[in-house]
Write an enzyme that holds these catalytic residues in place. Structure first.
Site, PDB file in Angstrom:
ATOM      1  N   ILE A 102       0.839  -1.193   0.000  1.00  9.46           N
ATOM      2  CA  ILE A 102       0.000   0.000   0.000  1.00  9.46           C
ATOM      3  C   ILE A 102       0.877   1.248   0.000  1.00  9.46           C
ATOM      4  CG2 ILE A 102      -0.241  -0.187   2.524  1.00  9.46           C
ATOM      5  CD1 ILE A 102      -3.000   1.198   2.237  1.00  9.46           C
ATOM      6  N   CYS A 103       0.424   2.288  -0.680  1.00  9.13           N
ATOM      7  CA  CYS A 103       1.119   3.571  -0.752  1.00  9.13           C
ATOM      8  C   CYS A 103       2.517   3.372  -1.354  1.00  9.13           C
ATOM      9  CB  CYS A 103       1.138   4.211   0.636  1.00  9.13           C
ATOM     10  SG  CYS A 103       1.506   5.978   0.639  1.00  9.13           S
ATOM     11  N   ASP A 104       3.550   3.937  -0.763  1.00 10.63           N
ATOM     12  CA  ASP A 104       4.887   3.794  -1.338  1.00 10.63           C
ATOM     13  C   ASP A 104       5.346   2.344  -1.392  1.00 10.63           C
ATOM     14  OD1 ASP A 104       5.740   6.184  -2.360  1.00 10.63           O
ATOM     15  OD2 ASP A 104       7.347   6.499  -0.902  1.00 10.63           O
ATOM     16  N   SER A 106       3.512  -0.095  -2.368  1.00 10.03           N
ATOM     17  CA  SER A 106       3.016  -0.635  -3.633  1.00 10.03           C
ATOM     18  C   SER A 106       3.942  -0.236  -4.772  1.00 10.03           C
ATOM     19  CB  SER A 106       1.583  -0.169  -3.905  1.00 10.03           C
ATOM     20  OG  SER A 106       1.527   1.228  -4.127  1.00 10.03           O
ATOM     21  N   ALA A 156      -2.711  -0.845  -3.259  1.00  8.08           N
ATOM     22  CA  ALA A 156      -3.624   0.247  -2.926  1.00  8.08           C
ATOM     23  C   ALA A 156      -2.845   1.543  -2.819  1.00  8.08           C
ATOM     24  CB  ALA A 156      -4.339  -0.038  -1.608  1.00  8.08           C
TER      25      ALA A 156
END
Length: 199
Positions: A102-104, A106, A156
């Site tokens: 998720i976020c960085d 990902s 995400a």
């Protein structure tokens, strides 16, 4: 024997991105799962919000038997030291376990080639392309939505902690889909709009 879900947390990790998922694994999994944390070392790390966490494992002692490897975003995925996580990701992929970012985190998956053959998302496509360079060839599979689950990979953006949790729960099969969807709607719509979920 409980099933293990590994959360990879780096210094300055985004605590809110882990909270929904870790608690739902416990509640919906009815004690069948346990969450364990992994970091670069076993030294205490701090979240962006100031929580202090002593990881259960470092990257060299992480168990090989687990159901999912979940990379939680934060402020240090772009540092060179984060590349030490790549063998864990590769082991997860080779053994067909659930892989989440998720976020960085990902986007980090893009830098190690983990997103090229699956539909996925992140914070921004151009950022993934620039950061990952030649390692990333999955532009055609990028989807602009909160969270994406394809095969056993879940990604995400940084505003999608709840959606990320739902998709990982579904990928793991922690509970029946109806129960997971009910949990999601309850938290998404709020106490007065959604029916009380069945735990």
């Amino acid at each position: 024997m409980k099933k293990t879900v590994l959360f990879v947390l780096l210094e300055q990790y985004a605590d809110w991105e882990a909270a929904y998922l870790s608690s739902a694994i416990y509640l919906l999994g009815e004690g069948r799962y346990e969450v364990k944390t992994v970091s670069l070392t076993r030294d205490t790390i701090s979240s962006i919000g100031g929580f202090h966490t002593k990881p259960d494992y470092d990257i060299h002692s992480a168990p090989s038997a687990y159901e999912a490897l979940i990379l939680i975003g934060g402020m240090t995925w772009r540092e060179e030291s984060a590349r030490q996580v790549e063998p864990l990701v590769e082991h997860c992929r080779q053994n067909a376990r659930v892989l989440g970012g998720i976020c960085d985190a990902s986007a980090f998956l893009g830098t190690v080639g983990a997103l090229n053959q699956v539909r996925h998302t992140s914070n921004d496509l151009n950022d993934v392309k620039q950061w990952a360079g030649e390692a990333y060839t999955g532009e055609a599979n990028y989807i602009r939505q909160q969270a994406v689950r394809d095969k056993k990979v879940v990604t995400a953006n940084g505003t999608a902690a709840l959606e990320f949790a739902k998709e990982v729960l579904l990928a793991l099969g922690v509970a029946e889909e109806e129960k997971i969807q009910g949990w999601y709607q309850f938290h998404k719509l709020g106490y007065y709009e959604a029916p009380m979920p069945q735990m």
